[in-house]
Design an enzyme around this catalytic site. Structure first.
Site, PDB file in Angstrom:
ATOM      1  N   GLU A 373     -15.296 -70.445  43.498  1.00  0.00           N
ATOM      2  CA  GLU A 373     -15.950 -71.212  42.050  1.00  0.00           C
ATOM      3  C   GLU A 373     -15.439 -71.845  41.616  1.00  0.00           C
ATOM      4  OE1 GLU A 373     -17.372 -69.199  37.865  1.00  0.00           O
ATOM      5  OE2 GLU A 373     -16.090 -67.743  39.926  1.00  0.00           O
ATOM      6  N   GLU A 656      -7.965 -65.633  33.061  1.00  0.00           N
ATOM      7  CA  GLU A 656      -9.006 -65.634  32.635  1.00  0.00           C
ATOM      8  C   GLU A 656      -9.259 -64.732  31.803  1.00  0.00           C
ATOM      9  OE1 GLU A 656     -13.529 -65.380  34.664  1.00  0.00           O
ATOM     10  OE2 GLU A 656     -11.336 -64.378  35.625  1.00  0.00           O
TER      11      GLU A 656
END
Length: 808
Positions: A373, A656
């Site tokens: 990502e 996260e």
């Protein structure tokens, strides 16, 4: 520092940095290029060996001011006469390549000699063409399929023609870098001797896209030593560097030719204490080095980086590591702020935020540095921008990234979810990857933070047209003041809502605040902000139109989302936090809404119930409504979900997900689980501005005036905070004993301070003189001592805090 002993064409290669081969400051002038963008014909395409371009040239003499202008499609490193040019990493950087490409400028006089010279430009895939995006739909050759370089050597005297330019007479060949990629890592074969095997070709390229490098270059930080190591059941050695970071492993090795050292990376260990990197998904994230067998060999990768705390090393053949370190890299190399309290968990949380910013501010503000990502998510950046401006020098960094954002903005005003946007030229598997409220609002929020911190009015004017296009786009989603985004991914105006709140499936978490309420609130926030920016920049017609829009949205929000009893429609923490913080609740409903707000926290057992957009607003909103004790309870509780839970579980960066590691040490679903995501670290802005109590004055930005307004939470005493602002050092410290507070502040030279105390702080004295505590007290530059009385707030009992080093 350890360097690769590579062996290029015809000479011993010394990969070392000379002091004067440093990057020159980017200038405002636009370089007039005569060179061509040239590709090495030795290059065989993405995921094949890296290539070089080379040229020998003769100088009659060296004048003392020679300058190299250089850029590339892909990543480059340049060497003159066997010496590396500069010490910047991952050049030319990552931009929206179809519109903008950075070039660097280096003083190279110390590298040149009268007579014969040789220049080599090493090229690799980089962000240009190595894998972008994830899962079953990776994108390769995202912005192009050909690596290439453009360079000019000038005398520096401004006397016309360059001494050397790239054109089709340059030679090319393959490099010891046999494969590299941002997600993949790097394979390096030190046995490989580079040689000329092909020529080069000029390719079509619009040099008007070239822009002088706009931000601080990526550089190495101080290396992290191994804090412990062990051998696993398969005979591999695992090294723990004690800190999760973005960077790479560097090592010295001796052994026989053909032996290999393979390095894998991980952020965490699993519940059994085993090396674990399943959350990297399809990112191989590995290094493979093959020895030349020439004594001590030094290696660190050239064209990649990883996010990791642990390295697992496998050696095949006869070889031995003599040393190994973790080398963090970042565009933010100096820490500009500090916050220290009497709570060790909070102090570690602040440090974790700093490390997450460092690891994710590598050319662009990425969400994470480890998995497949590593993208410049706009939502993460907009909630963190204020915190980022305290902890690092980010003016140029955000200028550059915002210009990429504006280049990638769609014609209808929609802002991509990520910038630079890999889906813009490759929309097939990612249709409609743009247009989410809370994410696209970065177009206005980030320039505003630059204005507050740096007094950067010029950039407000530069970005204003893009801001207006965005606000009009959001209005157009539902053609009116109440925004109703579609639920499906890729739909026009799809919204992430309050992303990753504590609950719901990973693919699209179930909403706390509804997407319509979140989108409508953000339309109000941003239309109000852009109207203000338009007034500041003298665009009165725009200001008047958007002020009217904001008023319509505010009235519509009250009709649509606030019941007659004062309850908000979705009755969740994020709704109340954002609505209170931005004054969306009518006066006659506020007391009732406060009750409902507190009830949402009670239902969550005093824990966080917010995601990306709600979390930064939660504690400031509670303080704003006078619930300091409740804000302290939510912040300082140590169970999941909560900021301090992850610290207790051994985190060294921000996670996260609130529940990234369960209480029993088990790993949450690895399909979306990063252990280095800075967004929730935005709470540090509240620690600095709310608790320590200093912030820039919105009417006199750039810290020309510093507002001092502390929030006393006895459990944090003593508090010490500082910030190296553009105007100079700002400092605020307080101690609370019983009901007495001593508050010391430092106002930078050339600035003034405004002291504000909360209504229930009494008996104030400033530098020994009594003050009634009402309004603002003006402070001259220098150090001041303030004392006052406050009423300590009763808090829930908690277990004694301690950092649980979960890993042995």
């Amino acid at each position: 520092m350890a360097r690769v002993d590579a062996r290029p064409i015809g000479r011993t290669f010394v990969n070392h940095v000379l002091p004067r081969a440093a990057a020159l400051a980017a200038t405002s002038h636009k370089h007039a290029w005569t060179a061509q963008m040239v590709r090495p014909l030795a290059d065989k395409g993405v995921e094949t060996p890296a290539s070089f371009l080379a040229k020998s040239f003769t100088l009659d003499g060296v004048g003392g001011s020679e300058v190299l202008y250089i850029s590339a499609l892909g990543l480059y490193r340049c060497f003159i006469n066997g010496h590396r040019v500069g010490n910047d990493l991952l050049t030319p950087g990552w931009t929206s390549y179809d519109s903008r490409l950075s070039y660097q400028t280096y003083a190279v006089v110390d590298l040149l000699v009268p007579g014969e010279n040789r220049i080599e430009i090493w090229l690799a895939d980089g962000w240009l063409r190595s894998q972008m995006m994830w899962g079953k739909a990776p994108i390769f050759n995202t912005w192009g399929s050909e690596i290439a370089a453009i360079a000019e050597l000038h005398s520096g005297k401004g006397d016309g023609a360059p001494l050397l330019v790239t054109e089709a007479s340059w030679e090319s060949g393959e490099l010891p870098v046999r494969k590299s990629g941002i997600y993949f890592g790097e394979i390096f074969d030190a046995r490989f001797t580079p040689k000329i095997t092909a020529g080069s070709a000029a390719i079509a390229f619009d040099t008007s896209k070239l822009i002088a490098h706009e931000t601080t270059p990526v550089r190495e930080l101080a290396p992290l030593p191994v804090v412990r190591s062990w051998t696993d059941a398969e005979g591999r050695t695992v090294y723990d560097f004690g800190q999760n970071s973005g960077g790479y492993v560097a090592f010295d090795v001796t052994g026989e030719a053909g032996a290999t050292v393979t390095v894998e990376h991980a952020e965490v260990l699993n519940e059994h204490g085993d090396f674990y990197n399943v959350n990297f998904r399809t990112a191989a994230a590995r290094l493979e080095y093959t020895l030349a067998g020439t004594g001590t060999e030094h290696y660190r990768p050239y064209f990649t980086f990883q996010g990791f705390r642990y390295a697992r090393v496998t050696i095949t053949g006869t070889a031995k590591l003599d040393s190994v370190v973790s080398v963090p890299i970042s565009s933010v190399t100096a820490v500009k702020a500090a916050f220290i309290s009497g709570n060790d968990l909070v102090n570690r949380l602040v440090l974790n935020t700093v490390w997450s910013q460092r690891a994710n501010f590598i050319e662009v503000p990425t969400d994470c540095p480890q998995r497949d990502e590593r993208l410049g998510w706009t939502g993460d950046a907009q909630v963190f921008a204020g915190t980022a401006a305290y902890f690092g020098e980010v003016q140029g960094f955000f200028h550059k990234w915002m210009r990429d954002l504006m280049a990638d903005q769609r014609p209808d005003g929609a802002v991509p979810h990520v910038v630079p946007d890999p889906t813009k030229l490759n929309p097939g598997d990612y249709p409609g990857f743009y247009g989410s409220t809370g994410w696209g609002d970065a177009v206005a929020v980030i320039p505003w933070q630059l204005y507050l911190h740096y007094g950067d009015e010029a950039f407000l004017g530069e970005a204003l047209p893009a801001m207006v296009k965005w606000v009009d786009f959001v209005w157009s989603i539902s053609d009116g003041p109440v925004v109703s985004p579609p639920r499906e991914w890729g739909g026009r105006g799809f919204s992430f809502g309050d992303w990753l709140q504590p609950g719901g499936p990973s693919a699209k978490p179930l909403p706390t605040i509804g997407d319509d309420a979140a989108a409508t609130i953000y339309l109000f926030i941003t239309s109000t902000l852009v109207a203000r920016i338009a007034r500041i920049t003298g665009n009165t017609d725009i200001a008047t139109r958007l002020e009217k829009m904001a008023a319509e949205v505010k009235a519509a929000f009250a009709r649509e989302f606030i019941t007659p009893s004062g309850r908000l429609a979705y009755d969740d923490q994020t709704s109340y936090a954002l609505a209170f913080l931005h004054d969306l609740i009518p006066e006659d409903k506020r007391e009732a809404a406060k009750h409902y707000f507190k009830a949402t926290i009670a239902r969550a057992d005093g824990r966080i119930g917010t995601g990306f957009i709600g979390t930064p607003a939660l504690l400031p909103a509670l303080v704003k409504i006078g619930e300091i004790g409740l804000a302290a309870d939510v912040f300082l509780q140590e169970e999941v979900p909560g900021w301090l839970y992850q610290v207790k579980m051994g985190a060294t960066t921000i996670w996260e997900r609130w529940d990234a590691i369960q209480a029993d040490g088990s790993i949450y679903n690895p399909q979306m689980n990063s252990y280095n995501h800075y967004a929730y670290g935005a709470v540090c802005q509240w620690l600095l501005e709310g608790v320590a109590g200093f912030r820039p004055d919105e009417t006199e930005p750039g810290f020309a005036t510093v507002v001092f307004e502390p929030t006393i939470i006895a459990d944090l005493s003593p508090v010490k905070a500082s910030h190296a602002s553009p105007k100079g050092d700002i400092r605020a410290e307080w101690t609370a004993e019983a009901d007495q507070v001593r508050y010391e502040v430092e106002v930078p030279a050339g600035s003034r301070g405004l002291l504000r105390l909360k209504p229930d702080y009494s008996n104030a004295r400033v530098d020994g003189a009594a003050w009634d505590g009402k309004g603002d007290y003006t402070l001259a530059s220098g150090t001041h001592t303030v004392t006052f009385t406050y009423t300590p707030v009763a808090r829930k009992a908690r277990a004694e805090h301690s950092i649980n080093a979960r890993t042995p």
